[in-house]
Design an enzyme around this catalytic site. Structure first.
Site, short mmCIF file in Angstrom:
data_model
loop_
_atom_site.label_atom_id
_atom_site.label_comp_id
_atom_site.label_asym_id
_atom_site.label_seq_id
_atom_site.Cartn_x
_atom_site.Cartn_y
_atom_site.Cartn_z
CE LYS A 141 -12.73 3.56 -3.01
NZ LYS A 141 -14.12 3.65 -2.47
CB ILE A 142 -4.40 3.57 -3.14
CG1 ILE A 142 -4.07 2.18 -3.68
CG2 ILE A 142 -3.27 4.07 -2.24
CD1 ILE A 142 -2.82 2.13 -4.55
#
Length: 373
Positions: A141-142
């Protein structure tokens, strides 16, 4: 008779659980949710891990004691504990991953929110997390901050699957899609098998209503009051409209023809915060093929119990969604400001949870040798 969650799956919505803990893994709860609630993935974030480790200290005590004995730092201990959980969850979901040809069976782990405005550090930690989890069904996740956008491209270019999080505006979502397409093009140029790279774009829903409704209440007119609790669903529906058009372009088609997957829209923040609203609102009103809905357990159980799933509730509603935003502008809601406030708050909240998690683990490490004796 089909259950509502079965109907949701049949309508093309992948149900992911917005929660993870070691207790869920070891108790068999995750396996049970796969079989009884049609859950086909898991998302995590710093707040979820803070709750898991803070309230489930016994489940982590042995590992924390070992880490303390090895002289691990706080961040090293967090990295070890969370990547172990994600790896174990990914193994539980591996049959789902295999059966869906890699589309589902995904487990997400987020880069430190302290890095949300540092592109290079985000890329480095994403690569580190991917290597440590070492499972093809992981997602890194970014956040979709300005600094996150080039990081998304760079991480995808390394052949790593990405969950883009904290998306609130259509403008930023368009940039996220651009970052995805650029990343897949670079991965292709780098010789990666692009059919194995997956991504979702996490579009937040309930937080939009919370912020917009607060502003509508301050405006106080009848016209403003009539618009309460409409923005979140309308915004997500317009995101799906953008998704459809963006992946119908020649550029996107060239990639999908070469084996690439589309970046699926994911509805996040789907727990209803206003007690006056139906508790399944952000599930039943956001049904369309090729989407993901990641639900807290309370929302999952409400959906299973009484969710009224009637098929696609998005693609025929674009005109109404556009009208909602025209009406919001007419009463004086600055939606660009709304989404910027929400992005800033979202990053800040995850940073606060991350720091709370660091303190929880710091305390556990300091007390671990004493417990171990």
């Amino acid at each position: 008779m089909s259950t509502p969650t079965e109907k949701l799956s049949a309508a093309g919505v992948s149900i992911w659980l917005d929660d993870l803990s070691r207790d869920r893994i070891t108790s068999g709860n995750l396996t049970e949710l796969i079989s009884s609630r049609n859950v086909v993935g898991v998302t995590t974030n710093p707040t979820i891990f803070q709750a898991a480790i803070g309230s489930g200290a016994a489940a982590y005590a042995g590992q924390i004691a070992d880490l303390a004995g090895a002289g691990a730092s706080v961040d090293d201990a967090i990295f070890a504990a969370t990547t172990d959980d994600v790896r174990d969850a990914a193994d539980i979901f591996r049959p789902v991953y295999d059966a869906s040809n890699g589309v589902d069976g995904r487990v997400s782990i987020e880069v430190s929110p302290d890095l949300a405005h540092d592109t290079d550090a985000t890329v480095a930690q994403a690569i580190q997390l991917w290597g440590a989890v070492d499972r093809p069904n992981a997602l890194i996740k970014i956040p979709a901050t300005k600094a996150g956008l080039p990081a998304i491209t760079a991480v995808l270019a390394e052949g790593i699957s990405v969950n883009v999080t904290l998306i609130f505006s259509l403008e930023r979502y368009a940039e996220v899609i651009e970052a995805y397409l650029a990343g897949i093009e670079k991965a292709q140029a780098n010789g990666h098998d692009i059919s194995g790279i997956h991504s979702v774009a996490s579009f937040f829903v309930s937080r939009v209503d919370t912020e917009v409704d607060k502003r509508l209440e301050a405006i106080g007119t009848d016209e403003a009051t009539a618009l309460k609790s409409l923005a979140g669903v309308a915004n997500a529906r317009l995101a799906y409209e953008l998704f459809e058009s963006a992946f119908a372009t020649d550029r996107a088609k060239a990639l999908t023809d070469a084996g690439a997957t589309v970046q699926r829209p994911l509805w996040a923040s789907t727990g209803v915060k206003d007690p006056n609203l139906p508790d399944t609102l952000y599930v039943t009103q956001l049904v369309a093929p090729g989407t993901v809905n990641t639900m807290p357990e309370k929302t999952l159980e409400a959906t299973f119990d009484h969710g009224d799933v009637t098929g696609d509730t998005i693609t025929g509603e674009y005109a109404g969604a556009h009208q909602v935003f025209a009406d919001l502008a007419a009463v004086g809601v600055d939606f660009a400001d709304v989404t910027q406030v929400l992005e800033d708050e979202g990053v800040s909240k995850f940073i606060a949870s991350w720091h709370d998690l660091q303190q929880t683990v710091r305390t556990a490490l300091e007390s671990a040798p004493e417990v171990a004796r």
